[in-house]
Design a protein around this motif. Structure first.
Motif, PDB file in Angstrom:
ATOM      1  N   LEU A 951       0.816  -1.217   0.000  1.00 45.09           N
ATOM      2  CA  LEU A 951       0.000   0.000   0.000  1.00 45.09           C
ATOM      3  C   LEU A 951       0.848   1.263   0.000  1.00 45.09           C
ATOM      4  O   LEU A 951       0.365   2.334  -0.398  1.00 45.09           O
ATOM      5  CB  LEU A 951      -0.935   0.004   1.209  1.00 45.09           C
ATOM      6  CG  LEU A 951      -2.090  -1.002   1.152  1.00 45.09           C
ATOM      7  CD1 LEU A 951      -2.842  -1.024   2.480  1.00 45.09           C
ATOM      8  CD2 LEU A 951      -3.056  -0.659   0.018  1.00 45.09           C
ATOM      9  N   THR A 952       2.100   1.170   0.476  1.00 43.07           N
ATOM     10  CA  THR A 952       2.954   2.373   0.457  1.00 43.07           C
ATOM     11  C   THR A 952       3.293   2.818  -0.966  1.00 43.07           C
ATOM     12  O   THR A 952       3.614   3.985  -1.182  1.00 43.07           O
ATOM     13  CB  THR A 952       4.271   2.120   1.223  1.00 43.07           C
ATOM     14  OG1 THR A 952       4.947   0.973   0.655  1.00 43.07           O
ATOM     15  CG2 THR A 952       4.020   1.878   2.700  1.00 43.07           C
ATOM     16  N   ILE A 953       3.181   1.904  -1.926  1.00 43.94           N
ATOM     17  CA  ILE A 953       3.483   2.269  -3.320  1.00 43.94           C
ATOM     18  C   ILE A 953       2.482   3.302  -3.834  1.00 43.94           C
ATOM     19  O   ILE A 953       2.887   4.381  -4.287  1.00 43.94           O
ATOM     20  CB  ILE A 953       3.510   1.006  -4.214  1.00 43.94           C
ATOM     21  CG1 ILE A 953       4.635   0.063  -3.757  1.00 43.94           C
ATOM     22  CG2 ILE A 953       3.689   1.401  -5.678  1.00 43.94           C
ATOM     23  CD1 ILE A 953       4.652  -1.262  -4.484  1.00 43.94           C
ATOM     24  N   PRO A 954       1.148   3.018  -3.775  1.00 38.93           N
ATOM     25  CA  PRO A 954       0.211   4.069  -4.222  1.00 38.93           C
ATOM     26  C   PRO A 954       0.223   5.308  -3.313  1.00 38.93           C
ATOM     27  O   PRO A 954      -0.009   6.421  -3.786  1.00 38.93           O
ATOM     28  CB  PRO A 954      -1.152   3.360  -4.191  1.00 38.93           C
ATOM     29  CG  PRO A 954      -0.979   2.207  -3.265  1.00 38.93           C
ATOM     30  CD  PRO A 954       0.435   1.779  -3.424  1.00 38.93           C
ATOM     31  N   ILE A 955       0.494   5.113  -2.016  1.00 43.32           N
ATOM     32  CA  ILE A 955       0.551   6.263  -1.100  1.00 43.32           C
ATOM     33  C   ILE A 955       1.665   7.220  -1.512  1.00 43.32           C
ATOM     34  O   ILE A 955       1.474   8.441  -1.565  1.00 43.32           O
ATOM     35  CB  ILE A 955       0.758   5.781   0.354  1.00 43.32           C
ATOM     36  CG1 ILE A 955      -0.526   5.129   0.878  1.00 43.32           C
ATOM     37  CG2 ILE A 955       1.161   6.943   1.266  1.00 43.32           C
ATOM     38  CD1 ILE A 955      -0.373   4.501   2.241  1.00 43.32           C
ATOM     39  N   ASN A 956       2.822   6.683  -1.829  1.00 39.83           N
ATOM     40  CA  ASN A 956       3.939   7.534  -2.261  1.00 39.83           C
ATOM     41  C   ASN A 956       3.650   8.211  -3.592  1.00 39.83           C
ATOM     42  O   ASN A 956       4.074   9.348  -3.825  1.00 39.83           O
ATOM     43  CB  ASN A 956       5.222   6.706  -2.356  1.00 39.83           C
ATOM     44  CG  ASN A 956       5.809   6.375  -0.997  1.00 39.83           C
ATOM     45  OD1 ASN A 956       5.654   7.134  -0.053  1.00 39.83           O
ATOM     46  ND2 ASN A 956       6.468   5.242  -0.888  1.00 39.83           N
ATOM     47  N   MET A 957       2.943   7.515  -4.453  1.00 45.05           N
ATOM     48  CA  MET A 957       2.571   8.123  -5.739  1.00 45.05           C
ATOM     49  C   MET A 957       1.631   9.306  -5.508  1.00 45.05           C
ATOM     50  O   MET A 957       1.752  10.352  -6.153  1.00 45.05           O
ATOM     51  CB  MET A 957       1.913   7.072  -6.637  1.00 45.05           C
ATOM     52  CG  MET A 957       2.858   5.960  -7.084  1.00 45.05           C
ATOM     53  SD  MET A 957       2.033   4.637  -7.995  1.00 45.05           S
ATOM     54  CE  MET A 957       1.507   5.534  -9.452  1.00 45.05           C
ATOM     55  N   ILE A 958       0.701   9.158  -4.570  1.00 43.42           N
ATOM     56  CA  ILE A 958      -0.239  10.238  -4.266  1.00 43.42           C
ATOM     57  C   ILE A 958       0.502  11.426  -3.646  1.00 43.42           C
ATOM     58  O   ILE A 958       0.271  12.582  -4.004  1.00 43.42           O
ATOM     59  CB  ILE A 958      -1.346   9.728  -3.325  1.00 43.42           C
ATOM     60  CG1 ILE A 958      -2.214   8.692  -4.053  1.00 43.42           C
ATOM     61  CG2 ILE A 958      -2.206  10.879  -2.820  1.00 43.42           C
ATOM     62  CD1 ILE A 958      -3.200   7.977  -3.155  1.00 43.42           C
ATOM     63  N   HIS A 961       2.423  13.275  -6.186  1.00 37.40           N
ATOM     64  CA  HIS A 961       1.552  14.011  -7.103  1.00 37.40           C
ATOM     65  C   HIS A 961       0.997  15.276  -6.461  1.00 37.40           C
ATOM     66  O   HIS A 961       0.866  16.314  -7.131  1.00 37.40           O
ATOM     67  CB  HIS A 961       0.399  13.107  -7.558  1.00 37.40           C
ATOM     68  CG  HIS A 961      -0.559  13.790  -8.485  1.00 37.40           C
ATOM     69  ND1 HIS A 961      -0.237  14.103  -9.799  1.00 37.40           N
ATOM     70  CD2 HIS A 961      -1.845  14.233  -8.293  1.00 37.40           C
ATOM     71  CE1 HIS A 961      -1.269  14.704 -10.368  1.00 37.40           C
ATOM     72  NE2 HIS A 961      -2.256  14.792  -9.490  1.00 37.40           N
ATOM     73  N   ARG A 968       8.936  10.177   1.491  1.00 34.13           N
ATOM     74  CA  ARG A 968       8.512   8.874   1.020  1.00 34.13           C
ATOM     75  C   ARG A 968       8.123   8.003   2.206  1.00 34.13           C
ATOM     76  O   ARG A 968       8.917   7.802   3.129  1.00 34.13           O
ATOM     77  CB  ARG A 968       9.649   8.190   0.235  1.00 34.13           C
ATOM     78  CG  ARG A 968      10.074   8.947  -1.025  1.00 34.13           C
ATOM     79  CD  ARG A 968       8.964   8.941  -2.084  1.00 34.13           C
ATOM     80  NE  ARG A 968       9.374   9.682  -3.276  1.00 34.13           N
ATOM     81  CZ  ARG A 968       9.116  10.956  -3.477  1.00 34.13           C
ATOM     82  NH1 ARG A 968       8.474  11.651  -2.548  1.00 34.13           N
ATOM     83  NH2 ARG A 968       9.498  11.562  -4.585  1.00 34.13           N
TER      84      ARG A 968
END
Length: 1010
Positions: A951-958, A961, A968
């Motif tokens: 879940l940290t992958i989409p969180i970092n992308m958000i 953005h 990170r």
């Protein structure tokens, strides 16, 4: 030997009491096949359970090998069942999720038998009942007869003394029943077998003894036996040792194996239970990941910020906080006067008085020794930088267009923006960390921090003190102030520009962008010159030669060459940097300069004469000067009187010379038999009596030079020349001659000239001076040097004794020269790793001050203060609050796991009875279910952490953005391990109550559960 003596068993059923056994007394032989017959409810199974230790008798006594069981504890009964009893049940009572081999091994596991021995004995037991080829099957893959054989093998594997069979053929067909009975009959040859059955035919066919029960009493015994019971005479210690040896215990790995196999039969439910338990872990892990990302960002900001704003300790410092507090108190103070007049508010007086009181001199030499020996401070800092009073004078290496000073920057001075005095003030303020006009800055000695803050875009980092790097900004640009300072832009464009503008002149600078290749910048060279090389000694006095173009050119060309070897740019993730733009050099360069200045001649001269100003020759004004003596002029002779006296002495000396000595003197040589002092005196101070012809002649410089060289000057007869040399010529002429020699010789290395001279020395002389020096012999050179030395000495003594005082001081002169020692810095910058480290360093300094005397106490300046110290606390507080909320879900999940564990207890009730029947203790039963909760907790923790990492992958992308903050989210490995441990602990705690319930279950009732 087994003996029952008047055994009774009563059950409480509501308000009534049921007498299951009523005074049963039976003695059994060590090996026989006994069948107990009777109708249902007569007490057969109750009697069997009491003999097997699964149930307790109400009264009477059960003797085992002469040992009474009246005082048996739970552990003794467990040991008895495990080592002396083997059970064979009607319904087989095998653990369904274990293999045949594992079911048989289980009893040996409780006995503490090693794994290899356990497997060997289990295989032998299964082979004994004809199942040697069925080891890895599960019970549900076997027939009823095969399962009963497995039960018999399990009963036999621990080599018990007694085998108890409760309706062993009750669920089997006739053929299989016969097979089982044959096995039991064979076993009875070596063991006592007690079988409860409803089948009298089988009992009569296979049993050697039949006992009949009715309403809890023995009504018939076909082969009664009266045992001769011998009392157990073992001591208490022997009994204790035996009890300890026979103690049963299930290790945790066995419990894990049992629970793992059970959970694997319910994979879906286990996975859902673990997922439910992981929800809280996921919430906490995500909060920690974001908090950790923010904390890493804050730590980087702290490290970068503190690399720019360190704890600063100056040799002379002022407590700014005290001044501010005083001003605040004065502002907030209530007036103590009437309102009928206007009164002065003495803020300036208070501020100045406070400034004077709070200004102190720090003993940095002693404090540096403390820092160098304190390992804790070293562990709390990224670097400790020592600054010195030594000025870094840097010039362009190319002097073809003249000497150009690079550092300290002269740009503002050239522009007319600042005066010399203001430039000095800026230099002082820069040493206090209040800004700097210098474009050269010292690098921290922490390579890791520098590499974290900067990227090398060309070349490399410096490796020694003669290498530097050029700093550009994140856009690959250099401030034009730096370009002018470094001489990359033409400084003549800005000369006097401010003054011209003030005078109303219309001035403009070209606003065009310049570019430079990396190779062009890496080709830059500079020359470093110690401050002491900017002075030259003349007549015993050191002159400032900075305005002498020829001299400065020579000094710069012979300075220390320093080259640009790399170009660095701030890292994108760096929030602050430790270096200002321009040129960065290593600390070793400053150490080099400190040592050069310390070992210079001018510094040594000043140290040798601490009461004389080397720049003026005047004495420093004493703190308490003595009043001048009114009779000084009367007691001390005047210079004229001294000259007259000297002249008389000289005349007497000349009168005593022989013709040979006069001829030698004419040649500029020391006459034989004359001392060096007399010769020097004659040459430096000649008598004024000369022939009239010589008196009238005015000698030119060329004639003086020829005469000094022992040659006949043009236009002069030999007699005139000899008379002039013998008698010294006029005072004015000899003064001119001496001055000419002094000018030509002063400041030169005479030994070098005598050895042939050097290009650097001769290059600074005029053609006339070169011709004059070339005409002198070695003896004449030596003579001239003596004359110069004596003259300089006389000049210095005359100045020192003139009665005037220098306007400078010894300390001011040493500061001007840039004198320092590596042991005694003028400033210390301490760079903490973070704010927590800074606070600890402050505590250490405070502890140092408590133990130090008043003169050694340290005043420091904390520029950044508590600018960001509360940020971490705020982030932590928010994290703790969020974790507290999420922890509620974790607790709810744990409660749910506890409920599911209780359901598992209900599902495994029969397994509990089986385990108890083979000797498992109550603690072992608890351990089994604790192991199950540990497995569920582990799976929940790993599942939660794994999902959180994903879940940290989409969180970092958000985050990337929505914001520009280089933050990170990431879960620390330690936190992940701790979360898994927390999950295990919480599920273990949640399972404690169900496991206690499981441990307290009656094994007899548990065995009846389907």
């Amino acid at each position: 030997m087994l003996s029952l003596n008047n055994i009774t068993k009563d059950y409480e059923v509501g308000d009534s009491k049921v007498n299951a056994l009523r005074g049963v007394s039976i003695d059994f032989r060590e090996n026989e096949f006994v069948s107990i017959l009777g109708q249902s409810g007569c007490g057969k199974t109750t009697l069997l359970n009491i003999i097997g230790g699964l149930d307790r008798y109400t009264s009477g006594d059960l003797n085992i090998n002469g040992k009474s069981t009246k005082d048996f504890k739970d552990a003794d009964w467990d040991s008895y069942r495990n080592h002396s009893i083997g059970f064979v049940f009607q319904s087989y009572n095998l653990i369904p999720h274990q293999t045949v081999l594992a079911n048989v091994e289980l009893a040996l596991t409780l006995s503490g038998v090693s794994k290899g021995e356990r497997r060997k004995r289990a295989v032998e037991a299964l082979e004994q009942v004809g199942l040697g080829d069925q080891l890895n099957k599960k019970p549900n893959q076997m027939s009823g007869g095969q399962m009963q054989r497995v039960a018999i093998a399990r009963a036999l594997v621990n080599d018990p003394d007694i085998l108890l069979a409760d309706e062993p053929t009750g669920a089997l067909d006739t053929e299989t029943s016969v097979q089982i009975m044959e096995i039991l009959k064979k076993i009875s040859k070596n063991k006592l077998i007690i079988m409860v059955t409803h089948n009298p035919e089988l009992a009569e066919q296979y049993s050697s003894r039949i006992i009949r029960l009715l309403d809890g009493k023995v009504t018939d015994d076909t082969d009664p036996f009266k045992a001769n019971i011998k009392a157990d005479k073992k001591s208490a210690s022997e009994k204790k040792a035996e009890r300890k040896k026979l103690k049963t215990s299930m290790n945790f790995l066995t419990a894990l194996s049992l629970s793992r196999n059970n959970l694997m039969t319910k994979k879906a439910r286990t996975l859902l239970t673990s997922f439910a338990g992981s929800i809280g872990i996921i919430g906490i892990a995500l909060i920690l990941s974001i908090s950790n990302g923010v904390q890493i960002y804050i730590d980087q900001v702290q490290s970068d910020t503190l690399s720019t704003f360190p704890l600063t300790i100056e040799k002379t410092t002022t407590s700014l906080s005290e001044i501010m507090d005083t001003m605040a108190e004065a502002r907030d103070a209530e007036p103590d006067h009437d309102m009928d007049k206007v009164y002065s508010q003495n803020q300036m007086a208070q501020m100045i008085n406070t400034l004077m009181q709070e200004t102190k001199v720090n003993d940095l030499e002693k404090f540096k020794t403390f820092l160098d020996s304190n390992d804790e401070i070293k562990s709390l800092t990224t670097d400790i930088k020592y600054s010195y009073a030594t000025k870094l004078n840097v010039f362009k290496a190319d002097t073809s267009d003249g000497v150009y000073q690079v550092n300290p920057s002269q740009v503002l001075l050239d522009m007319g923006y600042l005066s010399d005095t203001q430039m000095m003030g800026m230099s002082m303020s820069s040493s206090m960390g209040m800004g700097s006009m210098d474009v050269w800055s010292e690098m921290l000695e922490n390579d890791d921090l520098i590499n974290a803050q900067y990227d090398v875009v060309a070349g490399r980092m410096p490796e020694n003190y003669q290498e530097v790097v050029l700093i550009i900004d994140k856009h690959n640009e250099i401030n034009d102030y730096i370009l002018y300072s470094l001489g990359l832009l033409d400084p003549s464009e800005i000369n006097g520009i401010v003054r011209r503008a003030v005078m109303g002149e219309d001035v403009k600078l070209k606003n065009e962008q310049h570019s430079y290749t990396y190779d062009e910048l890496l080709d830059l060279d500079f020359m470093v010159v110690p401050s002491t090389d900017l002075y030259r000694k003349k007549d015993g006095i050191w002159e400032d030669m900075k305005e002498d173009e020829a001299y400065m050119t020579d000094v710069v060309n012979n300075g220390l060459k320093v080259s640009v070897v790399g170009i660095i740019r701030p890292n994108e993730d760096a929030t602050a940097t430790s270096l200002n733009g321009g040129i960065a050099y290593k600390h070793e360069l400053m150490e080099y300069l400190v040592n050069e200045v310390k070992n210079s001649e001018i510094v040594k001269d000043q140290q040798a004469s601490p009461d004389i100003d080397v720049f003026t020759g005047l004495k420093f004004k004493p703190e308490n000067p003595e009043p001048e003596d009114e009779n000084t002029n009367e007691e001390n002779p005047t210079s004229a009187e001294t000259a007259d006296s000297t002249q008389v002495d000289k005349t007497d000396l000349m009168a005593g010379l022989t013709d040979e000595q006069k001829a030698a003197l004419m040649q500029g040589q020391k006459p034989e038999g004359m001392s060096d002092e007399d010769f020097a005196a004659l040459m430096s101070q000649m008598p004024s009596e000369v022939p009239a012809s010589a008196q009238q002649a005015q000698l030119t410089d060329e004639q003086l030079a020829a005469l000094m060289a022992g040659q006949l000057p043009e236009g002069m007869t030999e007699e005139e020349a000899a008379a002039l040399m013998a008698q010294g010529g006029t005072q004015q002429q000899m003064s001119d001659l001496t001055n000419m020699g002094m000018d030509a010789m002063s400041g030169l290395d005479m030994s070098a000239l005598q050895n042939g001279g050097s290009g650097s020395i001769m290059g600074g002389l005029t053609d006339q001076q070169k011709e004059f020096l070339a005409s002198l012999t070695d003896e004449q050179l030596e003579m001239m040097q003596n004359m110069i030395t004596e003259s300089a000495k006389d000049n210095a003594e005359a100045l020192a004794n003139s009665g005037k005082y220098s306007t400078s001081t010894y300390d001011a002169n040493m500061l001007t020269l840039g004198y320092a020692t590596l042991e005694s810095p003028s400033g210390i910058n301490i760079y903490p790793k973070d704010f927590a480290a800074k606070e600890r360093i402050v505590e250490i300094i405070d502890e140092y001050n408590k133990e130090a005397d008043e003169s050694s106490k340290i005043e420091y300046t904390d520029i950044v203060g508590k600018m960001m110290s509360s940020v971490t606390s705020i982030i932590n507080a928010i994290s703790y609050v969020l974790i507290a909320f999420v922890a509620i879900s974790l607790i709810v999940s744990s409660i749910m796991i506890g409920i599911i564990t209780y359901i598992s207890v209900l599902e495994r009730t029969k397994e509990i009875g089986i385990l108890r029947s083979i000797g498992a203790s109550k603690r072992d039963i608890s351990r089994v279910f604790n192991a199950e909760t540990v497995i569920v907790g582990f799976v929940a923790g790993v599942l939660g952490v794994g999902l959180s990492y994903l879940l940290t992958i989409p969180i970092n992308m958000i985050i990337a953005h929505l914001t520009t903050v280089p933050m990170r989210a990431s879960i620390p490995v330690a936190a992940a391990v701790i979360l898994v441990a927390i999950s295990i602990v919480l599920t273990l705690l949640a399972g404690l109550f169900p496991s206690r319930i499981a441990a307290k279950k009656d094994p007899v009732i548990a065995l009846r559960t389907e």
